[in-house]
Every structure is written in C-alpha cells, then in structure tokens.
Design an enzyme around this catalytic site. Structure first.
Site, PDB file in Angstrom:
ATOM      1  N   ASN A 213       0.846  -1.201   0.000  1.00 12.93           N
ATOM      2  CA  ASN A 213       0.000   0.000   0.000  1.00 12.93           C
ATOM      3  C   ASN A 213       0.875   1.243   0.000  1.00 12.93           C
ATOM      4  O   ASN A 213       2.107   1.143   0.006  1.00 12.93           O
ATOM      5  CB  ASN A 213      -0.974  -0.021   1.192  1.00 12.93           C
ATOM      6  CG  ASN A 213      -0.231  -0.070   2.515  1.00 12.93           C
ATOM      7  OD1 ASN A 213       0.525   0.832   2.842  1.00 12.93           O
ATOM      8  ND2 ASN A 213      -0.425  -1.146   3.278  1.00 12.93           N
ATOM      9  N   ASP A 282      -4.354  -6.054   5.213  1.00  9.91           N
ATOM     10  CA  ASP A 282      -5.380  -6.860   5.877  1.00  9.91           C
ATOM     11  C   ASP A 282      -5.407  -8.282   5.339  1.00  9.91           C
ATOM     12  O   ASP A 282      -5.738  -9.211   6.068  1.00  9.91           O
ATOM     13  CB  ASP A 282      -6.757  -6.208   5.669  1.00  9.91           C
ATOM     14  CG  ASP A 282      -6.877  -4.918   6.471  1.00  9.91           C
ATOM     15  OD1 ASP A 282      -6.384  -4.895   7.615  1.00  9.91           O
ATOM     16  OD2 ASP A 282      -7.440  -3.930   5.951  1.00  9.91           O
ATOM     17  N   PRO A 310      -2.904 -11.791  10.331  1.00 13.07           N
ATOM     18  CA  PRO A 310      -3.134 -11.574  11.764  1.00 13.07           C
ATOM     19  C   PRO A 310      -3.217 -10.080  12.058  1.00 13.07           C
ATOM     20  O   PRO A 310      -2.545  -9.277  11.402  1.00 13.07           O
ATOM     21  CB  PRO A 310      -1.881 -12.175  12.421  1.00 13.07           C
ATOM     22  CG  PRO A 310      -0.848 -12.218  11.341  1.00 13.07           C
ATOM     23  CD  PRO A 310      -1.590 -12.370  10.042  1.00 13.07           C
ATOM     24  N   ASP A 311      -4.039  -9.707  13.017  1.00 12.29           N
ATOM     25  CA  ASP A 311      -4.106  -8.309  13.455  1.00 12.29           C
ATOM     26  C   ASP A 311      -3.074  -8.147  14.578  1.00 12.29           C
ATOM     27  O   ASP A 311      -3.274  -8.626  15.701  1.00 12.29           O
ATOM     28  CB  ASP A 311      -5.524  -7.972  13.940  1.00 12.29           C
ATOM     29  CG  ASP A 311      -5.664  -6.477  14.218  1.00 12.29           C
ATOM     30  OD1 ASP A 311      -4.732  -5.888  14.798  1.00 12.29           O
ATOM     31  OD2 ASP A 311      -6.710  -5.911  13.849  1.00 12.29           O
ATOM     32  N   ILE A 312      -1.984  -7.483  14.261  1.00 13.01           N
ATOM     33  CA  ILE A 312      -0.841  -7.418  15.191  1.00 13.01           C
ATOM     34  C   ILE A 312      -1.230  -6.671  16.466  1.00 13.01           C
ATOM     35  O   ILE A 312      -1.006  -7.151  17.586  1.00 13.01           O
ATOM     36  CB  ILE A 312       0.360  -6.732  14.506  1.00 13.01           C
ATOM     37  CG1 ILE A 312       0.762  -7.541  13.266  1.00 13.01           C
ATOM     38  CG2 ILE A 312       1.536  -6.600  15.473  1.00 13.01           C
ATOM     39  CD1 ILE A 312       1.695  -6.804  12.312  1.00 13.01           C
ATOM     40  N   PHE A 338      -3.374   3.184  15.474  1.00  8.29           N
ATOM     41  CA  PHE A 338      -3.682   4.216  14.485  1.00  8.29           C
ATOM     42  C   PHE A 338      -4.891   3.755  13.680  1.00  8.29           C
ATOM     43  O   PHE A 338      -5.144   2.558  13.573  1.00  8.29           O
ATOM     44  CB  PHE A 338      -2.486   4.441  13.544  1.00  8.29           C
ATOM     45  CG  PHE A 338      -1.594   5.563  13.990  1.00  8.29           C
ATOM     46  CD1 PHE A 338      -0.829   5.435  15.146  1.00  8.29           C
ATOM     47  CD2 PHE A 338      -1.525   6.748  13.275  1.00  8.29           C
ATOM     48  CE1 PHE A 338      -0.016   6.466  15.578  1.00  8.29           C
ATOM     49  CE2 PHE A 338      -0.717   7.791  13.689  1.00  8.29           C
ATOM     50  CZ  PHE A 338       0.041   7.649  14.846  1.00  8.29           C
ATOM     51  N   LYS A 352     -12.987   1.576  16.435  1.00 12.76           N
ATOM     52  CA  LYS A 352     -11.747   0.793  16.291  1.00 12.76           C
ATOM     53  C   LYS A 352     -11.009   0.693  17.623  1.00 12.76           C
ATOM     54  O   LYS A 352     -10.429  -0.338  17.955  1.00 12.76           O
ATOM     55  CB  LYS A 352     -10.857   1.445  15.225  1.00 12.76           C
ATOM     56  CG  LYS A 352      -9.899   0.496  14.575  1.00 12.76           C
ATOM     57  CD  LYS A 352      -9.243   1.089  13.342  1.00 12.76           C
ATOM     58  CE  LYS A 352     -10.054   0.866  12.075  1.00 12.76           C
ATOM     59  NZ  LYS A 352      -9.400   1.346  10.872  1.00 12.76           N
ATOM     60  N   LYS A 356     -10.144  -2.894  19.069  1.00 14.47           N
ATOM     61  CA  LYS A 356      -8.748  -3.339  19.239  1.00 14.47           C
ATOM     62  C   LYS A 356      -8.390  -3.474  20.716  1.00 14.47           C
ATOM     63  O   LYS A 356      -7.357  -4.052  21.048  1.00 14.47           O
ATOM     64  CB  LYS A 356      -7.788  -2.343  18.575  1.00 14.47           C
ATOM     65  CG  LYS A 356      -8.067  -2.092  17.113  1.00 14.47           C
ATOM     66  CD  LYS A 356      -7.134  -2.858  16.206  1.00 14.47           C
ATOM     67  CE  LYS A 356      -7.509  -2.604  14.748  1.00 14.47           C
ATOM     68  NZ  LYS A 356      -6.680  -3.344  13.800  1.00 14.47           N
TER      69      LYS A 356
HETATM   70  N1  CTP Z   1      -3.146  -3.234  12.523  1.00 18.75           N
HETATM   71  C1  CTP Z   1      -2.367  -4.307  12.871  1.00 18.75           C
HETATM   72  N2  CTP Z   1      -2.469  -5.464  12.169  1.00 18.75           N
HETATM   73  C2  CTP Z   1      -3.340  -5.575  11.141  1.00 18.75           C
HETATM   74  C3  CTP Z   1      -4.151  -4.491  10.776  1.00 18.75           C
HETATM   75  C4  CTP Z   1      -4.036  -3.320  11.494  1.00 18.75           C
HETATM   76  O1  CTP Z   1      -1.572  -4.202  13.802  1.00 18.75           O
HETATM   77  N3  CTP Z   1      -3.410  -6.712  10.479  1.00 18.75           N
HETATM   78  C5  CTP Z   1      -3.068  -2.006  13.330  1.00 18.75           C
HETATM   79  C6  CTP Z   1      -2.507  -0.818  12.593  1.00 18.75           C
HETATM   80  O2  CTP Z   1      -1.116  -0.730  12.762  1.00 18.75           O
HETATM   81  C7  CTP Z   1      -3.242   0.324  13.274  1.00 18.75           C
HETATM   82  C8  CTP Z   1      -4.583  -0.273  13.632  1.00 18.75           C
HETATM   83  O3  CTP Z   1      -4.383  -1.681  13.691  1.00 18.75           O
HETATM   84  O4  CTP Z   1      -2.639   0.687  14.492  1.00 18.75           O
HETATM   85  C9  CTP Z   1      -5.711   0.032  12.681  1.00 18.75           C
HETATM   86  O5  CTP Z   1      -5.339  -0.216  11.357  1.00 18.75           O
HETATM   87  P1  CTP Z   1      -6.356   0.061  10.175  1.00 18.75           P
HETATM   88  O6  CTP Z   1      -5.752  -0.475   8.906  1.00 18.75           O
HETATM   89  O7  CTP Z   1      -6.811   1.481  10.202  1.00 18.75           O
HETATM   90  O8  CTP Z   1      -7.608  -0.796  10.617  1.00 18.75           O
HETATM   91  P2  CTP Z   1      -8.045  -2.248  10.359  1.00 18.75           P
HETATM   92  O9  CTP Z   1      -7.952  -2.997  11.633  1.00 18.75           O
HETATM   93  O10 CTP Z   1      -7.304  -2.841   9.210  1.00 18.75           O
HETATM   94  O11 CTP Z   1      -9.584  -2.039  10.016  1.00 18.75           O
HETATM   95  P3  CTP Z   1     -10.292  -1.549   8.635  1.00 18.75           P
HETATM   96  O12 CTP Z   1      -9.324  -1.848   7.533  1.00 18.75           O
HETATM   97  O13 CTP Z   1     -11.530  -2.316   8.581  1.00 18.75           O
HETATM   98  O14 CTP Z   1     -10.531  -0.067   8.808  1.00 18.75           O
END
Ligand code: CTP
Length: 415
Positions: A213, A282, A310-312, A338, A352, A356
C-alpha cells in the site's frame, strides 16, 4: 518552528581532521535556528580557518583569551554566560585530558572551566585515531568526564583519515545535530522501552510480485525519533521503506504482516509502550508461488485468492490484557493504535479503539497522509477526542509522545 530556535551554542573546535565536519555542523545549527559562537584552539586553526567558521556562523571567531575586542578582557566569562550549551566538536584526546584536569591554558579550555556548570551543559564529540580512542588513558578520561557531568557523545566507526579502520571517528554533522536536539528535549519517557511499527507490509504473490500500500512510514519513523528524543529506548519494526533510521533507534526490517507480528512478539516483552503505526495489509494471497507466474499465451488471468492476515495490534493488546495492564506500572504495557480512514473519522476511530482493546487510538485520513510530510490527528481515548491540527509529522509525533507519556505514566511519574 525550527528545532534549535532561541538556543545559543558555543561551538568549540580543537585540533583534528574532523574540523572539516565542524563547518557543516555549524551550518546545520544555524539552519535549525541557533545562534552559534565559534571558539577555536590554535591546533584547530591548522585544520580549518577562522574565516570559514566566521562566514558560516555569521560572527567573529574567538581564539585567544587576550582578545582585545572584549572591553573587560574576559572573553572566558563573557562567552560562557549566555550559552545554552558548549559543544566541543571535534574534541581531541588532548583536549579531553585537559578538561579532565581543569587545565585552562587557552581560551576554549578556560571558558569550559569558567562556565556556570549548573546552567551551561558541556557536550563533547570525540574525534581521534582508533588507537588513541581505545587507549586506557582516553577511556579513563571519558569515564571521568561523564562522572563529572560532561555529556560525551558516541564516536563513529569506520575508515579513518589516517587509513586505519575502527572506532574514533567524529559523528557526522547530522548525527551530532540529532543528539543535540535530543539533549534539549525533556525526558518524559526516560527508562521506557517503546516499540513502534511503521510503513506498509508487502505480501508476496510470487518471487517478483506482491501487494502493498502507499504508506510511506514517515509517521512511524517520526514517532520513533520523538520517543528517543524523550529518553526512551526505541525499537522500530519497519516494513519495506527506504527511510533513514532515526538516530539511536534500533531497527528491524520486515516485509510481510506475519514477519511483522513475529518481530513484534520478539520485542514486546521488554516494551512498556507499543505504538502500531504500520499500515498492515489486511489480506495476503492464500498461496505465494515459488516461481514467477508466467503468461501461458491463452489470455487467461491467474485467480488470486486472499486470506486474512493476523491483526498485530489486537493480538498484542488482547494477549496482554489482564497480565500487564495498560498503564505505566512496572511491567505494564501502554498500547496505541492508528486508524487510517477515508471518512467519518471520529466514529470509525472510536469503534476501532474499542474493537482493538487499546486505551488510545490515533485517527487520521489515509489519503491525506500517505506519502505526505504533514498530517492532522484525532486522538481518541475513553474520555473523548482531541484534535491535533495539521503540522509536520515530526511535530505531531512529538505532541503524540507527550500525550502518551501523560497517559501511560501519569503526571506524578514523569521525569
Ligand atoms: N493493525 C495491525 N495489524 C493488522 C491491521 C491493522 O496491527 N493486520 C493495526 C494498525 O497498525 C493500526 C490499527 O491496527 O494501528 C488500525 O489499522 P487500520 O488499517 O486502520 O484498521 P483495520 O484494523 O485494518 O480495520 P479496517 O481496515 O476495517 O478499517
């Protein structure tokens, strides 16, 4: 606002080939808004002329304690009283030995001794041959200078003017500048370990292609820099970006979201603050081909299937919940997320934050920030939302670090 606006620096040069770097340093100090008074030893004048330093600092250079320009004949008093810091760059081995013993047989050593030590800090940037640096006498002197309250900057490593290679080079001008700016920054995160993720991730399709991205990593890098300036030990887990590593920040380069998670998990134990700035992909391709996917001439396009990464941030926040807490108590971890949104920032960022499970979430408009040098932020916590107006990412990062310190450590615990 320039980083050294309103600061008056006495820049002392002593004998060494690194004097050529002092010219650039002087220019950088002036560019950052400082007024600079150059004082040179006789040995320094063998390496660079006072005329060069006068032109760069826009002030007459001093070299002798008998300088007739001072009506009271006391340049050592006059020059040291209104300085915000005395910076000796380069500081030779001999000059450090003189400082150590309180000798004062030339103007520069005299004014260092005569400075009001409580209000005018002394910072030295050593520069010498590697054998001179490694010599027990020099190392003893460095240790004693530190014990006496002198700020001794690190030395650089690498090829030396004499042709040898090792420790002892003077830091580059930009490194000294970064250290000086950090020196003047209140240490609101002293003793803290800050872990930052930054940049995009790259999810491979095959060995030569992938999806990523537009995140530039600038905000995360600025946060890492600001945290270090505020006194924290900082580890920056960076996706694929070509930005220079902020001074004195540990960097771990990663590519994919899964690599980023592994790197974060390897450092999270020591962390007391975690700032997830990265724009993590994502989804990733369900399979990455081992070999380049070739056209087969049929005109058919490959089918790409995705699976969720995975959502870190959520993984870290959830796994620690109840174990380490969110505030700055010993062993606690304060998590900051963020949110890059395109619209309805407040409602998306608030949702969010809850999803989170983090105490502070920083909202911004993705298309208005990716690749830019400035941005605007919306800080959302349990109490509500605060707008931080558009400014450079470094200025925003410094404000964010102050907000994090206040929330994570509380007013009573700030140092
Ligand atoms: N983040 C993360 N791991 C992921 C996705 C997001 O750690 N796989 C963290 C980002 O670093 C940021 C926060 O989650 O601090 C939100 O990221 P964002 O891309 O805005 O949100 P998403 O959780 O991806 O939700 P969406 O795309 O539906 O808005």
């Amino acid at each position: 606002m320039k980083d050294l606006a309103g600061k008056h620096i006495v820049l002392g040069l002593t004998g060494g080939i690194a004097c050529f770097k002092a010219a650039e340093l002087c220019r950088s100090l002036v560019k950052e808004g400082a007024t600079v008074q150059v004082v040179m030893t006789e040995a320094a004048e063998h390496f660079i002329t006072p005329v060069t330093m006068q032109a760069l600092s826009n002030r007459p250079v001093y070299g002798s304690q008998w300088d007739p320009r001072e009506p009271n004949s006391m340049p050592h008093i006059n020059l040291s009283r209104d300085a915000d810091a005395i910076l000796i760059a380069p500081a030779s081995a001999d000059f450090m030995a003189k400082l150590l013993h309180g000798r004062a047989d030339d103007l520069l050593s005299l004014l260092c001794l005569a400075r009001p030590a409580a209000s005018v800090p002394l910072i030295v940037a050593p520069a010498m041959n590697r054998e001179m640096w490694a010599h027990p006498a020099t190392q003893r002197n460095v240790a004693q200078l530190k014990a006496d309250g002198v700020e001794v900057l690190e030395v650089g490593q690498g090829e030396q003017a004499c042709g040898e290679t090792g420790d002892g080079r003077m830091l580059e001008a930009d490194e000294i500048l970064a250290d000086l700016i950090a020196f003047f920054t209140p240490k609101v995160l002293a003793g803290q370990h800050v872990l930052v993720t930054a940049g995009p991730t790259y999810e491979a399709i095959d060995p030569v292609r992938g999806i990523t991205n537009l995140s530039s990593g600038k905000m995360g890098f600025a946060i890492a820099r600001a945290a270090r300036e505020a006194g924290a030990d900082v580890t920056l887990v960076a996706g694929p970006v070509s930005l220079p590593t902020p001074r004195a920040v540990g960097r771990v380069n990663v590519k994919s979201a899964r690599d980023m998670l592994t790197a974060v998990q390897a450092h999270i134990e020591q962390a007391t603050v975690f700032v997830a700035t990265a724009a993590v992909a994502d989804w990733r391709p369900a399979t990455a081909a081992d070999q380049k996917i070739k056209k087969d001439g049929s005109g058919d396009t490959p089918e790409l299937r995705f699976i969720e990464n995975p959502d870190i941030l959520a993984t870290v926040a959830q796994s620690l919940r109840g174990q380490r807490g969110f505030r700055g108590e010993p062993g606690g971890l304060f998590c900051v997320g963020f949110a890059a949104e395109s619209h309805d920032l407040l409602s998306h960022a608030s949702a969010k934050r809850t999803r989170k499970g983090v105490p502070l979430l920083v909202g911004n408009i993705g298309p208005a920030t990716f690749g830019q040098d400035d941005n605007a932020l919306l800080l959302v916590d349990a109490q509500g939302a605060i707008e931080v107006p558009r400014a450079s990412k470094l200025e925003l990062a410094r404000k964010l670090i102050a907000e994090i310190a206040q929330r994570a450590l509380g007013p009573g615990q700030k140092q």
